[in-house]
Write a protein that holds these residues in place. Structure first.
Motif, PDB file in Angstrom:
ATOM      1  N   PHE A 161      -0.209  -4.134  -1.161  1.00  0.00           N
ATOM      2  CA  PHE A 161      -1.533  -3.536  -1.236  1.00  0.00           C
ATOM      3  C   PHE A 161      -2.138  -3.425  -2.640  1.00  0.00           C
ATOM      4  O   PHE A 161      -3.314  -3.085  -2.764  1.00  0.00           O
ATOM      5  CB  PHE A 161      -1.502  -2.132  -0.619  1.00  0.00           C
ATOM      6  CG  PHE A 161      -1.187  -2.126   0.844  1.00  0.00           C
ATOM      7  CD1 PHE A 161      -2.040  -2.735   1.758  1.00  0.00           C
ATOM      8  CD2 PHE A 161      -0.037  -1.516   1.320  1.00  0.00           C
ATOM      9  CE1 PHE A 161      -1.751  -2.725   3.114  1.00  0.00           C
ATOM     10  CE2 PHE A 161       0.256  -1.504   2.681  1.00  0.00           C
ATOM     11  CZ  PHE A 161      -0.606  -2.109   3.576  1.00  0.00           C
ATOM     12  N   VAL A 162      -1.360  -3.665  -3.698  1.00  0.00           N
ATOM     13  CA  VAL A 162      -1.895  -3.455  -5.043  1.00  0.00           C
ATOM     14  C   VAL A 162      -1.873  -4.739  -5.880  1.00  0.00           C
ATOM     15  O   VAL A 162      -2.903  -5.173  -6.392  1.00  0.00           O
ATOM     16  CB  VAL A 162      -1.132  -2.334  -5.783  1.00  0.00           C
ATOM     17  CG1 VAL A 162      -1.882  -1.934  -7.047  1.00  0.00           C
ATOM     18  CG2 VAL A 162      -0.940  -1.123  -4.884  1.00  0.00           C
ATOM     19  N   ILE A 163      -0.707  -5.356  -6.014  1.00  0.00           N
ATOM     20  CA  ILE A 163      -0.590  -6.559  -6.842  1.00  0.00           C
ATOM     21  C   ILE A 163      -1.546  -7.674  -6.417  1.00  0.00           C
ATOM     22  O   ILE A 163      -2.083  -8.382  -7.285  1.00  0.00           O
ATOM     23  CB  ILE A 163       0.873  -7.063  -6.839  1.00  0.00           C
ATOM     24  CG1 ILE A 163       1.785  -6.039  -7.545  1.00  0.00           C
ATOM     25  CG2 ILE A 163       0.997  -8.414  -7.524  1.00  0.00           C
ATOM     26  CD1 ILE A 163       3.269  -6.386  -7.516  1.00  0.00           C
ATOM     27  N   VAL A 197     -10.957  -4.185  -4.442  1.00  0.00           N
ATOM     28  CA  VAL A 197     -10.062  -3.844  -5.546  1.00  0.00           C
ATOM     29  C   VAL A 197      -9.928  -2.325  -5.675  1.00  0.00           C
ATOM     30  O   VAL A 197      -8.841  -1.804  -5.943  1.00  0.00           O
ATOM     31  CB  VAL A 197     -10.553  -4.476  -6.867  1.00  0.00           C
ATOM     32  CG1 VAL A 197      -9.757  -3.962  -8.057  1.00  0.00           C
ATOM     33  CG2 VAL A 197     -10.448  -6.001  -6.801  1.00  0.00           C
ATOM     34  N   ALA A 198     -11.026  -1.608  -5.464  1.00  0.00           N
ATOM     35  CA  ALA A 198     -10.975  -0.139  -5.530  1.00  0.00           C
ATOM     36  C   ALA A 198     -10.036   0.426  -4.467  1.00  0.00           C
ATOM     37  O   ALA A 198      -9.237   1.338  -4.734  1.00  0.00           O
ATOM     38  CB  ALA A 198     -12.380   0.436  -5.344  1.00  0.00           C
ATOM     39  N   ILE A 244      -4.705   2.907  -2.862  1.00  0.00           N
ATOM     40  CA  ILE A 244      -3.438   2.788  -2.132  1.00  0.00           C
ATOM     41  C   ILE A 244      -2.252   2.854  -3.088  1.00  0.00           C
ATOM     42  O   ILE A 244      -1.223   3.472  -2.784  1.00  0.00           O
ATOM     43  CB  ILE A 244      -3.413   1.468  -1.325  1.00  0.00           C
ATOM     44  CG1 ILE A 244      -4.447   1.520  -0.200  1.00  0.00           C
ATOM     45  CG2 ILE A 244      -2.014   1.219  -0.747  1.00  0.00           C
ATOM     46  CD1 ILE A 244      -4.595   0.225   0.568  1.00  0.00           C
ATOM     47  N   GLY A 245      -2.382   2.218  -4.267  1.00  0.00           N
ATOM     48  CA  GLY A 245      -1.307   2.263  -5.257  1.00  0.00           C
ATOM     49  C   GLY A 245      -1.001   3.679  -5.714  1.00  0.00           C
ATOM     50  O   GLY A 245       0.175   4.069  -5.843  1.00  0.00           O
ATOM     51  N   ILE A 246      -2.047   4.468  -5.941  1.00  0.00           N
ATOM     52  CA  ILE A 246      -1.867   5.868  -6.354  1.00  0.00           C
ATOM     53  C   ILE A 246      -1.215   6.670  -5.230  1.00  0.00           C
ATOM     54  O   ILE A 246      -0.279   7.454  -5.454  1.00  0.00           O
ATOM     55  CB  ILE A 246      -3.229   6.483  -6.740  1.00  0.00           C
ATOM     56  CG1 ILE A 246      -3.797   5.766  -7.978  1.00  0.00           C
ATOM     57  CG2 ILE A 246      -3.097   7.973  -7.001  1.00  0.00           C
ATOM     58  CD1 ILE A 246      -5.237   6.120  -8.291  1.00  0.00           C
ATOM     59  N   ALA A 247      -1.680   6.457  -3.997  1.00  0.00           N
ATOM     60  CA  ALA A 247      -1.138   7.188  -2.846  1.00  0.00           C
ATOM     61  C   ALA A 247       0.337   6.849  -2.613  1.00  0.00           C
ATOM     62  O   ALA A 247       1.148   7.741  -2.308  1.00  0.00           O
ATOM     63  CB  ALA A 247      -1.963   6.864  -1.598  1.00  0.00           C
TER      64      ALA A 247
END
Length: 411
Positions: free
Chosen positions: A234-236, A377-378, A383-386
């Protein structure tokens, strides 16, 4: 210097130099493929598909590759994967040189590359311990290997940007083909004792299951792999949309796209140098948490950047976070897994890292087509923070449960 101490070992030094040249060529080709696909099609979905097929084999084949490599001569496996990669690069170079712009052919060759990489990456990582005589220097070798990889990530796209705008796309692909001469030459000069001395008593599928049970039984290792899986899914994959950021949002050229890739590489090098200088590796989990948070926040801020210099700064910060996250998890697995299980444990790292990225690339391509690249991208940044916060909560609860169990036992 302490940071370069693992280069004192001849085998690792040869590996390091050969891979340095080859990886520059690889990143030149990767940059050129992304730019070529988007230039020819203008499709974010096709960008995601090309990345998907080049990495999806790592999801499917990595556990099998780990078991296979544990049963065979790792050096011979590595040589064979490099030879196949060279042939794949040559076929792609010929296609572009003769201007045979066939998307099906590009996708097929990307799939061949992905299948080869499923074995190659696992094999290279598991061989690292054989290249360093003093096992205390293994974490330093891993960090230096990551530094080399990310320096190539800077140099490759930077050179590709210049070559694409001056000499043409075909030169990028031919350069990658020729770069394999260096890595193969260095491999044949190495002297490694990697012969399989004992014939395995179990079949490969039983060993595959043993590897799965080994990883899942270690709560700390498995939780780190799950965090990396979420990050890779979900991030990379936000990076898949950078050609769109460069060309459409910032009205740039191939050189602008190469700046995005190079800034991410520069941030990764800063992070890798930090990792290489660590004297104690007891804080790897804390580093993973900090890096994961930096990564998620940087991706989120990148989506809100309206000026190119600001966007490039946040792109550099994503490199810092992503590199420290993946390197610390990789180092943890290699230093905490038993020697007879190392390749299988590493294969789950490869599966979580490279195997999930193609699914994420496909998803973010579809998401960008639906809501636009900036919003996509936002969402990835959030998702990365969560995911990082969920990992912190899980760790705290696990630690609390362990303390309560110990307290109950002592009563």
């Amino acid at each position: 210097m302490n940071i370069f101490r693992s280069l004192q070992y001849r085998n690792f030094k040869l590996f390091f130099y050969g891979q340095s040249v080859s990886l520059i060529g690889t990143w030149m080709q990767k940059t050129a493929v992304s730019w070529l696909v988007y230039r020819l099609t203008g499709s974010a979905v096709l960008l995601g598909i090309v990345t998907f097929v080049s990495l999806i084999p790592s999801l499917i084949l990595s556990p099998y590759a780990g078991s296979y490599i544990d049963r065979h001569n790792r050096f011979k496996v590595l040589v064979n994967t490099q030879l196949v990669s060279m042939l794949q690069a040559g076929a792609l170079a010929a296609m572009i040189y003769f201007k045979f712009y066939n998307m099906s052919g590009i996708i097929l060759l990307s799939l061949v590359q992905g299948i080869t990489n499923a074995f190659d990456v696992t094999c290279r990582q598991s061989l690292m311990v054989e290249m360093v005589d003093n096992k205390d220097d293994l974490p330093n070798a891993i960090a230096l290997n990551s530094t080399m990889t990310n320096l190539a990530r800077i140099a490759g796209p930077a050179v590709a940007g210049i070559v694409l705008s001056t000499l043409g796309e075909d030169v990028c692909f031919i350069s990658n083909f020729l770069s394999y001469i260096a890595v193969l030459s260095c491999l044949f000069m190495m002297k490694l004792n990697t012969a399989v001395e004992i014939k395995p008593q179990k079949d490969i599928w039983t060993e595959l299951k043993d590897g799965f049970h080994y990883v899942t039984a270690d709560r700390e290792m498995s939780s780190l792999i799950i965090l990396l899986t979420l990050s890779s899914l979900f991030v990379i994959p936000f990076n898949t949309l950078m050609p769109i950021f460069a060309k459409d949002l910032f009205h740039g050229t191939a050189k602008t796209f190469s700046w995005f890739e190079s800034m991410a590489g520069l941030g990764s090098v800063v992070s890798a140098v930090y990792m290489a200088q660590l004297k104690s590796y007891k804080s790897l989990v804390r580093i993973t948490i900090a890096a994961s948070m930096i990564f998620g926040v940087s991706v989120l801020l990148l989506s809100y950047a309206h000026e190119l210099p600001v966007a490039l700064i946040f792109m550099g910060m994503t490199g810092v976070g992503m590199m420290a996250q993946t390197s610390s998890i990789n180092t943890f697995i290699q230093t905490h897994s038993a020697s007879h299980m190392r390749a299988r444990a590493i294969s789950y790292f490869v599966m979580a890292y490279q195997g999930m990225i193609p699914i994420g690339s496909l998803l973010v391509g579809l998401l960008a087509g639906a809501v636009g690249p900036k919003k996509a991208v936002a969402i990835e940044g959030v998702i990365g923070i969560a995911a990082t916060l969920a990992f912190i909560i899980y760790r705290n609860r696990t630690a609390l449960g362990t303390k309560q169990t110990l307290a109950g036992t002592s009563m």
